[in-house]
Design an enzyme around this catalytic site. Structure first.
Site, PDB file in Angstrom:
ATOM      1  CG  ASN A 141      14.540  71.536  -5.800  1.00 23.82           C
ATOM      2  OD1 ASN A 141      13.898  71.800  -6.806  1.00 23.82           O
ATOM      3  ND2 ASN A 141      15.792  71.934  -5.633  1.00 23.82           N
ATOM      4  CE  LYS A 142      12.492  74.979  -8.775  1.00 34.00           C
ATOM      5  NZ  LYS A 142      13.420  73.868  -9.019  1.00 34.00           N
ATOM      6  CG  MET A 143       7.206  76.269  -2.383  1.00 35.30           C
ATOM      7  SD  MET A 143       8.725  76.790  -3.193  1.00 35.30           S
ATOM      8  CE  MET A 143       8.153  78.206  -4.095  1.00 35.30           C
TER       9      MET A 143
ATOM     10  CD  GLN B 224      14.101  69.746  -9.505  1.00 35.27           C
ATOM     11  OE1 GLN B 224      13.953  70.708  -8.784  1.00 35.27           O
ATOM     12  NE2 GLN B 224      15.030  68.823  -9.282  1.00 35.27           N
TER      13      GLN B 224
END
Length: 223
Positions: A195-197, A193
């Site tokens: 806001n993930k790395m 998603q």
């Protein structure tokens, strides 16, 4: 400017999508140009999902990897593969993202919250107190780039013959004793998603070393 310097100037919610560059653009263009965006398309095109899954298997050191539509989708498929259902109890840390508890409830199982320690993950010293005759699975959720006492949690799981699902959505790339987070449990999931790395806007990944669990999860993901 290197990536660590870049991250200092980016709101933490948007790490992944704010470091998109020509690499992402060209990869997407290659799929579009091939006119075969569907994983099982009969057309001879770039098999982007297959290629990514191969890279994930090598990177995380596991035998099987499967991409899905979201982290929630990955959780649902993993719980299906583990045969979690009505009447089962699933122990998870009291600090979590809502998708984890939602997935458990949607499978008709009961989430049992365990205290967390300074790692924000399951307090291994409190874990055994949560186990009952209905306990079937432990979800290790590696929050905020951290991980808990993996070794002790796995020992407790083995002692009571419990399944272990890892959610490493917020700890992609982390290692414990030289082994990648996401390769310890019976099955593991992560989210891609925004806001993930690693982000595709949405998307998810399932990892396992168990062939039976892999095919069960994959069958749930695809029709």
């Amino acid at each position: 400017m290197n990536q660590l310097e870049i991250l200092k100037f980016i709101p933490y919610e948007y790490y992944g999508s704010n470091v998109y560059d020509q690499h992402e653009f060209m990869n997407v263009k290659e799929v579009i140009d091939s006119k075969a965006p569907f994983r099982y398309s009969r057309k001879e095109g770039i098999k982007a999902a297959d290629q990514f899954e191969e890279k994930c298997k090598n990177y995380f050191g596991v035998s099987y990897a499967h991409c899905v539509n979201s982290g929630m989708g990955a959780l649902s498929c993993a719980l299906h593969a583990l045969n979690i259902g009505i009447g089962d109890e699933v122990i998870m840390p009291g600090y979590f993202f809502v998708a984890d508890v939602n997935a458990v409830v949607l499978h008709g199982a009961k989430p049992v919250l365990c205290e967390v320690d300074n790692s924000f993950c399951i307090d291994a010293d409190k874990l055994e107190n949560k186990i009952t005759s209905k306990t079937k699975c432990i979800i290790m959720i590696h929050m905020d780039g951290s991980y808990g006492n993996i070794e002790k949690i796995m020992k407790v799981a083995k002692k009571y013959d419990l399944l272990v699902l890892e959610d490493f959505s917020q700890a992609i790339g982390a290692t414990y004793n030289g082994k990648k987070i996401g390769s310890f449990g019976d099955i593991a999931v992560c989210s891609f998603q925004q806001n993930k790395m690693i982000t595709a806007g949405e998307g998810g990944l399932i990892l396992t070393n168990n062939e039976k669990l892999y095919y069960a999860a994959r069958s749930r993901a695809d029709c």
